[in-house]
Design a protein around this motif. Structure first.
Motif: not given
Length: 523
Positions: A446-449, A473-474, A503-504, A510-513
């Protein structure tokens, strides 16, 4: 389990403390590696000078040197083929991985970038040490993360720390290293990342300064601060730097396209052209070889007339394009500063003749143009201002630096020029076959941003449940006025809120953009 959501969240709560110690370690390791790289490049430049002096006027020796250049080009070509991520600056590669768009193999990048960068500088290609230094530092941070078994979110923080340490060690500029890592690489600010990046940058600079001294990179003096009655010239200089920066970005991308048109030119073929160009210029105009540090010394000591400045700028510009466009491992950072210095020197000399500018301010304009040109090309004005006053050791030019940098930034923006590193990152992604960023393979962690909601964002004054969030996205946390809130469906978002999303790993790019578009734009 490290791919467990609860583990990731609990670990993130301790980041402010954990990352200080890890930033210290990354700064020390990254600083030492980049220091070694910087020393190697220094010796490479000296050896090149001895060789050019030794072969001068001797056809057999010249032929032997060109054979050596051919061999070095082939070695670098094999390295680039073995690990394509060492090609070019290295900054877009680091930015791409930090934002989750692809993954680099740190154990391959470190030796290949070090050796390839050294051979390119030894051959005299017009490249800089800062891009490789940032990539070497970032890959050191990634290596430390892997050796200690850290999870992906933490790994990206350590890569940002390493990038900061790399620039600090390369230029003796700890504040600029910190700002560049946050402004260009990480593209975000938080207490956790800022403290750890600062720790890494200062640690790296301390180690390097202790070994090689505290002298700034550019050792020229500015006798007086520029009087405000000359500030109208700063606006004109900013416009010129902005327009020239736009042309620089276009030329660097265009030369890459030209290199790719002949189908018979592979990685090695393109490098051979660049290495042969370095050999020819070494015989007829050796001053343009390498990063160009000696040109600054010659220019600021008043040993260049206007016609020589113009000629040197043209040749250095073209040679920089040929060198960088070939895909050689090396940066554009330092050469573009040299080109900016030439613009400033030429502008000031014309100002002396046409506008009655006092010649004692020529060096001021050299420094100011470097900042303006950098800002127009990279689009990181804060880093440019801090970098130049750290590299010159002068803090009396902050107002004039700001005027030129802001003007150049506005001009480049109005001319719709993309920042160079953004364009280069897009090129890398295109060369990978235009694959969706969600296809990046990862470990399943999992990756946090974190993303701040900017003024005018589409998220402002909307409830959480009314927002079309990106897939996979959570939203796990919301920070408002320094206090952490638990977001619920009816929670209304406000400008200035900092959203922490999970997100994974494979969906991180994808989530970052998508999150940047939601938080930073009004549509």
């Amino acid at each position: 389990m490290k791919n467990n959501t609860s583990y990731t969240i609990k670990r993130a709560q301790r980041f402010p403390v954990i990352l200080i110690g890890e930033g210290l370690l990354t700064g020390a390791a990254g600083g030492l590696l980049v220091l070694l790289y910087r020393v190697a490049l220094t010796y490479g430049g000296r050896w090149l000078g001895f060789i050019l002096e030794y072969i001068s006027g001797h056809p057999v020796r010249i032929f032997a040197w060109f054979l050596a250049l051919l061999a070095m080009a082939c070695i670098v070509g094999r390295l680039v083929k073995w690990e394509p991520m060492i090609s070019g600056s290295g900054i877009p590669q680091v930015e791409g991985e930090v934002t989750g768009k692809f993954i680099q193999k740190w154990e391959k990048v470190l030796p290949a970038k070090f050796i390839g960068g050294f051979l390119c500088m030894f051959a005299g290609l017009s490249l800089g040490r800062e891009g490789p230094s940032i990539q070497l530092g970032a890959m050191t941070g990634k290596g430390i993360s892997r050796l200690f078994g850290r999870e992906k979110t933490e790994e990206r923080f350590l890569m940002t720390c390493g990038a900061s340490a790399g620039l600090a060690a390369a230029f003796h500029a700890p504040l600029a290293g910190m700002m560049f890592a946050l402004e260009e690489i990480h593209k975000g600010f938080s207490v956790s990342i800022m403290i750890s990046v600062m720790t890494a940058s200062v640690t790296s600079d301390y180690i390097c300064s202790h070994i090689i001294g505290l002298d700034p990179v550019f050792r020229f003096t500015l006798k007086e601060a520029l009087p405000q009655n000359y500030y109208w010239l700063l606006l004109l200089l900013g416009i010129i730097c902005g327009a020239m920066g736009v042309f620089y970005n276009w030329a660097m991308l265009k030369i890459q396209d030209l290199y790719k048109k002949p189908k018979f030119l592979n990685e090695t073929g393109r490098l051979i052209l660049a290495f042969m160009a370095a050999g020819i210029l070494g015989l007829i105009m050796p001053s343009v070889l390498g990063s160009g540090h000696e040109l600054i010394v010659t220019l600021t000591e008043g040993k260049m007339v206007l016609s020589l400045i113009i000629l040197t700028f043209i040749v250095k510009f073209l040679f920089s394009a040929v060198s960088f466009g070939s895909g050689a491992p090396g940066g554009i950072f330092f050469p573009l500063l040299i080109l900016g210095a030439m613009i400033g020197g030429g502008f000031a000399m014309i100002g002396v003749r046409l506008f009655g500018l006092d010649p004692i301010y020529i060096n001021n304009f050299i420094l100011l143009a470097m900042a303006g040109y950098f800002t127009a090309i990279v689009r990181a004005p804060i880093t440019g201002i801090i970098l130049l006053f750290e590299m010159s050791g002068s803090v009396s030019q902050l107002l004039s630096l700001s005027v030129v940098s802001v003007t150049a930034y506005i001009v480049a923006t109005l001319l719709k020029s993309e920042p160079i590193y953004e364009s280069l990152l897009d090129r890398i992604l295109q060369n990978q076959g235009k694959k969706p960023v969600s296809t990046v393979k990862g470990s399943g962690q999992k990756v946090l941003d974190a993303f701040p909601i900017m003024n005018g964002s589409v998220l402002a004054k909307k409830r959480v449940q009314d927002i079309n969030w990106p897939d996979n996205c959570l939203l796990v946390a919301l920070e408002r006025d320094g206090k952490e809130l638990i977001p619920k469906g009816k929670t209304q978002l406000m400008t200035g809120d900092v959203l922490t999303v999970m997100t994974d790993e494979r969906d991180a790019g994808y989530m970052h953009d998508k999150m940047e578009k939601l938080c930073y734009t009004s549509y």
